[in-house]
Design a protein around this motif. Structure first.
Motif, PDB file in Angstrom:
ATOM      1  N   ARG A  50      -0.239 -55.276 -30.567  1.00 16.01           N
ATOM      2  CA  ARG A  50      -0.537 -53.866 -30.822  1.00 16.01           C
ATOM      3  C   ARG A  50       0.741 -53.039 -30.890  1.00 16.01           C
ATOM      4  O   ARG A  50       0.867 -52.119 -31.718  1.00 16.01           O
ATOM      5  N   ALA A  51       1.701 -53.360 -30.031  1.00 12.63           N
ATOM      6  CA  ALA A  51       2.949 -52.589 -30.011  1.00 12.63           C
ATOM      7  C   ALA A  51       3.843 -52.909 -31.207  1.00 12.63           C
ATOM      8  O   ALA A  51       4.420 -52.003 -31.814  1.00 12.63           O
ATOM      9  N   ILE A  52       3.936 -54.188 -31.550  1.00 11.77           N
ATOM     10  CA  ILE A  52       4.852 -54.588 -32.617  1.00 11.77           C
ATOM     11  C   ILE A  52       4.281 -54.278 -33.997  1.00 11.77           C
ATOM     12  O   ILE A  52       5.032 -54.054 -34.953  1.00 11.77           O
ATOM     13  N   SER A  53       2.961 -54.265 -34.131  1.00 15.97           N
ATOM     14  CA  SER A  53       2.345 -54.046 -35.441  1.00 15.97           C
ATOM     15  C   SER A  53       2.399 -52.590 -35.892  1.00 15.97           C
ATOM     16  O   SER A  53       2.078 -52.289 -37.046  1.00 15.97           O
ATOM     17  N   ASP A  54       2.809 -51.696 -35.016  1.00 11.87           N
ATOM     18  CA  ASP A  54       2.908 -50.291 -35.391  1.00 11.87           C
ATOM     19  C   ASP A  54       3.977 -50.113 -36.469  1.00 11.87           C
ATOM     20  O   ASP A  54       5.087 -50.661 -36.367  1.00 11.87           O
ATOM     21  N   SER A  55       3.650 -49.372 -37.520  1.00  8.05           N
ATOM     22  CA  SER A  55       4.569 -49.226 -38.655  1.00  8.05           C
ATOM     23  C   SER A  55       5.881 -48.559 -38.257  1.00  8.05           C
ATOM     24  O   SER A  55       6.946 -48.899 -38.775  1.00  8.05           O
TER      25      SER A  55
END
Length: 280
Positions: A50-55
């Motif tokens: 969830r944290a890394i997938s943020d644009s």
């Protein structure tokens, strides 16, 4: 060996000094890092994804890794050239130049960032000369690279310089006397000896640039999705409600990359050391 058959330590108080050193290392360095890793591990794969997938996170990581790589390459090239000049030539002001190499180590990074922004701004000494040509070095990717070169250059110089001093000129003179050209001498004699130091300087400059904060925020503009670096986004996430997990993930990722650079340095040094022994 002494008559008692016991090995005698070369330095008095070695055990006590080693124990104190390891204790302080654990309390000041290892314990905080272990706490960060454990905290990030508690988020689980879902929290990491969830944290890394943020644009915005992805954009900041691209800026940080891209600028760090470009800056490390540039610092390596210029650092090797500066080290060569300092070792092979004698000229007025050489000692001053040698001392100025360490200035980024002593200068607060925030001061460096303000100074660089003032110089390369459109009204600065350098910026106003480039402004008529439409060249802007502040509030963009180029400004970030300039700041990272500034903080990474000493690592490249100080890793290459001692190797050049130990190398001397005997091998070069022998190669030239046997008919080798300067390019061949550089490629076959000098570069193989410098390669471990060059790799070390690159890795140290890259790791240093990856976590740089103070000297970048004043020259980058901190524009989300454009010039925002990962350390800056960590600070922003910490100030947001519910943004602590994302900040922890980003901090852990940068920490792991720094450790990977250090491991790569040790692995490369070991491989080259074994290779030199076999060649010898």
């Amino acid at each position: 060996m002494p008559a008692s058959g016991r090995w005698r330590r070369p330095l008095p108080g070695f055990g006590l000094g080693l124990g104190i050193g390891l204790t302080w290392l654990g309390l000041i360095v290892l314990l905080p890092l272990a706490a960060l890793i454990l905290r990030s591990g508690g988020l689980g794969w879902a929290g990491w994804a969830r944290a890394i997938s943020d644009s915005r996170v992805i954009a900041s990581l691209k800026v940080s890794f891209g600028a760090s790589f470009v800056a490390a390459v540039a610092a390596l090239l210029f650092g090797a050239l500066i080290a060569w000049v300092l070792v092979r030539y004698r000229f007025p002001g050489r000692r001053l130049m040698d001392a100025l190499v360490d200035l980024p180590f002593a200068l607060p990074t925030a001061v460096a960032g303000i100074t660089l922004a003032a110089i390369y701004d459109e009204n600065g000494w350098v910026g106003q000369l480039l402004q008529p040509f439409g060249i802007q070095l502040v509030n963009n990717f180029t400004g970030i690279v300039i700041a990272l070169i500034f903080v990474g250059l000493p690592f490249a110089v100080r890793t290459v310089q001692p190797v050049l001093e130990a190398l001397g000129r005997e091998q070069e003179e022998a190669a030239i006397s046997l008919g080798a050209s300067r390019l061949t001498t550089l490629r076959r004699v000098i570069l193989p000896e410098l390669l471990p130091a060059l790799l070390t300087g690159f890795a140290l400059a890259f790791a240093r640039a990856l976590g740089e904060f103070g000297s970048v925020i004043f020259i980058s503009g901190n524009l989300p999705w454009k010039t925002e670096i990962a350390p800056m986004l960590i600070t922003i996430r910490l100030e947001e409600d519910g943004g602590v997990p994302a900040a922890i993930v980003l901090a852990t990722l940068l920490l792991l990359m720094s450790f990977a650079c250090l491991l790569a340095i040790n692995a490369a040094s070991t491989l080259f050391a074994h290779g030199n022994r076999r060649d010898g």
